[in-house]
Write a protein that holds these residues in place. Structure first.
Motif, mmCIF file in Angstrom:
data_model
loop_
_atom_site.group_PDB
_atom_site.id
_atom_site.type_symbol
_atom_site.label_atom_id
_atom_site.label_comp_id
_atom_site.label_asym_id
_atom_site.label_seq_id
_atom_site.Cartn_x
_atom_site.Cartn_y
_atom_site.Cartn_z
ATOM 1 N N ASP A 265 0.830 -1.209 0.000
ATOM 2 C CA ASP A 265 0.000 0.000 0.000
ATOM 3 C C ASP A 265 0.864 1.259 0.000
ATOM 4 O OD1 ASP A 265 -2.194 -1.622 0.024
ATOM 5 O OD2 ASP A 265 -2.545 -1.444 2.198
ATOM 6 N N MET A 266 1.931 1.240 0.824
ATOM 7 C CA MET A 266 2.780 2.429 0.918
ATOM 8 C C MET A 266 3.604 2.650 -0.349
ATOM 9 S SD MET A 266 2.107 4.032 3.678
ATOM 10 C CE MET A 266 0.422 3.550 3.243
ATOM 11 N N ARG A 267 4.028 1.557 -0.977
ATOM 12 C CA ARG A 267 4.803 1.711 -2.219
ATOM 13 C C ARG A 267 3.921 2.273 -3.331
ATOM 14 N NH1 ARG A 267 8.912 3.584 -3.512
ATOM 15 N NH2 ARG A 267 10.389 2.049 -2.723
ATOM 16 N N LYS A 268 2.673 1.817 -3.383
ATOM 17 C CA LYS A 268 1.753 2.340 -4.399
ATOM 18 C C LYS A 268 1.411 3.811 -4.127
ATOM 19 C CE LYS A 268 -1.751 -0.214 -5.546
ATOM 20 N NZ LYS A 268 -2.940 -1.084 -5.358
ATOM 21 N N LYS A 269 1.297 4.158 -2.850
ATOM 22 C CA LYS A 269 0.949 5.523 -2.488
ATOM 23 C C LYS A 269 2.130 6.476 -2.673
ATOM 24 C CE LYS A 269 -1.304 8.100 1.244
ATOM 25 N NZ LYS A 269 -1.862 8.028 2.620
ATOM 26 N N PHE A 270 3.351 5.946 -2.440
ATOM 27 C CA PHE A 270 4.562 6.776 -2.563
ATOM 28 C C PHE A 270 5.555 6.081 -3.508
ATOM 29 C CE2 PHE A 270 2.790 7.401 1.703
ATOM 30 C CZ PHE A 270 2.564 8.775 1.684
ATOM 31 N N GLU A 281 6.584 6.183 6.525
ATOM 32 C CA GLU A 281 5.168 6.212 6.142
ATOM 33 C C GLU A 281 4.408 5.023 6.727
ATOM 34 O OE1 GLU A 281 3.734 8.705 4.861
ATOM 35 O OE2 GLU A 281 5.599 9.804 4.485
ATOM 36 N N CYS A 282 5.069 3.850 6.791
ATOM 37 C CA CYS A 282 4.432 2.670 7.403
ATOM 38 C C CYS A 282 4.146 2.919 8.876
ATOM 39 C CB CYS A 282 5.326 1.443 7.253
ATOM 40 S SG CYS A 282 5.176 0.621 5.652
ATOM 41 N N GLU A 285 1.192 5.458 9.114
ATOM 42 C CA GLU A 285 -0.090 4.915 8.676
ATOM 43 C C GLU A 285 -0.573 3.763 9.542
ATOM 44 O OE1 GLU A 285 -3.374 4.973 6.076
ATOM 45 O OE2 GLU A 285 -1.661 6.340 6.146
#
Length: 315
Positions: A265-270, A281-282, A285
């Motif tokens: 999720d974090m890689r897709k978001k950033f 970010e992990c 979030e």
């Protein structure tokens, strides 16, 4: 005024005692003088395009040997229309050469006697004379660091090199046309040479330029390194996004843990975030505390899960 001319002007402005004056004059004569012998006797001639050096030689001759040299000015009519100043000595020429150990019972000598450069003070003065006669230093603001002295004889070039090594200046010699060039390329050693010559103002200018130049070079290297790392991170992130896409297309065939899903999720978001930024970010979030090596391990796990499906597509 060029940087070299400024250095030479400062050397000429320095007051010298008799021993230093003799050493400087010895170098100047061995580097640049011509000797004429005829029915009227012996005469010395030395030429230079630098007015300050011509004046300095005149004053040394007059002070040390109580002679009245004749100065003539020749105007060049070729590309560089600089004046050439010729200093001629018609009286006491032989006595001057003998006093400087240039003329002895064994003939003319084209390198300094050991007595002339035995002390550190006279050795420094001799090198000053060599630089006045045939030296140049590149302007540190515009070009690479380079100091050289053009010498007419190989034995003299080797003597100058040996003398510079005595002051921890690792000079080298190359042959250029009919001359020999003694040179140094290291910026810190050129600064040491300026210090040896007592050219304080030129030394400050050189060191200031060198510090600024080295600082900007370091900044450029860091920028290039940072850019390379960013490009590497972006390339890795693109691959990771590809693995994530493959997993999502085959979501029914693979089991993804909650921790891996957080990373996905974090890689897709950033998509352009670095590993450290993904870790932050992990945590923001999900409250998931993860180290950089832990993030690396999870991304590698995503790759391992995706590769079998990619191989099936390529089969």
């Amino acid at each position: 005024m060029s940087f070299t001319s400024d250095v030479k002007r400062q050397i000429c402005q320095e007051s010298v005692d008799r021993a230093q004056g003799r050493a400087q004059l010895c170098a100047l004569l061995q580097m640049r003088a011509s000797l004429l012998m005829n029915n009227q006797g012996m005469s010395l001639t030395i030429g230079t395009e630098n007015a300050a050096i011509a004046k300095h030689i005149f004053q040394l001759m007059k002070t040390l040997y109580e002679v009245e040299p004749q100065i003539s000015v020749i105007k060049k009519m070729q590309l560089r229309k600089n004046n050439v100043y010729q200093i001629r000595v018609y009286t006491k020429a032989a006595m001057i050469l003998e006093d400087l150990d240039i003329l002895t019972d064994t003939g003319l000598h084209y390198k300094p006697s050991s007595a002339m450069i035995r002390s550190e003070k006279r050795a420094r003065a001799y090198l000053q004379g060599c630089f006045l006669a045939g030296g140049s230093i590149n302007d540190p603001k515009t070009t690479n660091y380079h100091m050289e002295m053009t010498v007419p004889y190989e034995d003299l070039a080797k003597s100058i090199q040996k003398l510079m090594v005595r002051f921890y200046l690792p000079a080298k010699i190359i042959k250029r046309k009919n001359n020999y060039v003694v040179y140094i390329k290291a910026g810190d050693k050129i600064a040491d040479f300026l210090r040896l010559c007592n050219a304080s103002q030129a030394l400050f200018q050189f060191e200031d330029s060198r510090i600024q130049r080295d600082f900007y070079n370091q900044i450029t290297r860091l920028d290039n390194c940072e850019l390379a790392n960013e490009m590497k991170s972006m390339k890795a992130a693109q691959k990771q996004l590809k693995y994530i896409q493959v997993l999502e297309e085959n979501i029914q065939k693979v089991k993804i843990s909650e921790k891996l899903q957080h990373v996905i999720d974090m890689r897709k978001k950033f998509p352009e975030a670095s590993l450290n930024e993904l870790c932050e970010e992990c945590y923001k979030e999900y409250g998931d505390i993860i180290t950089k090596s832990g993030m690396k391990h999870r991304l590698h796990k995503i790759k391992e899960l995706a590769e079998p499906f990619m191989e099936e597509e390529n089969a």
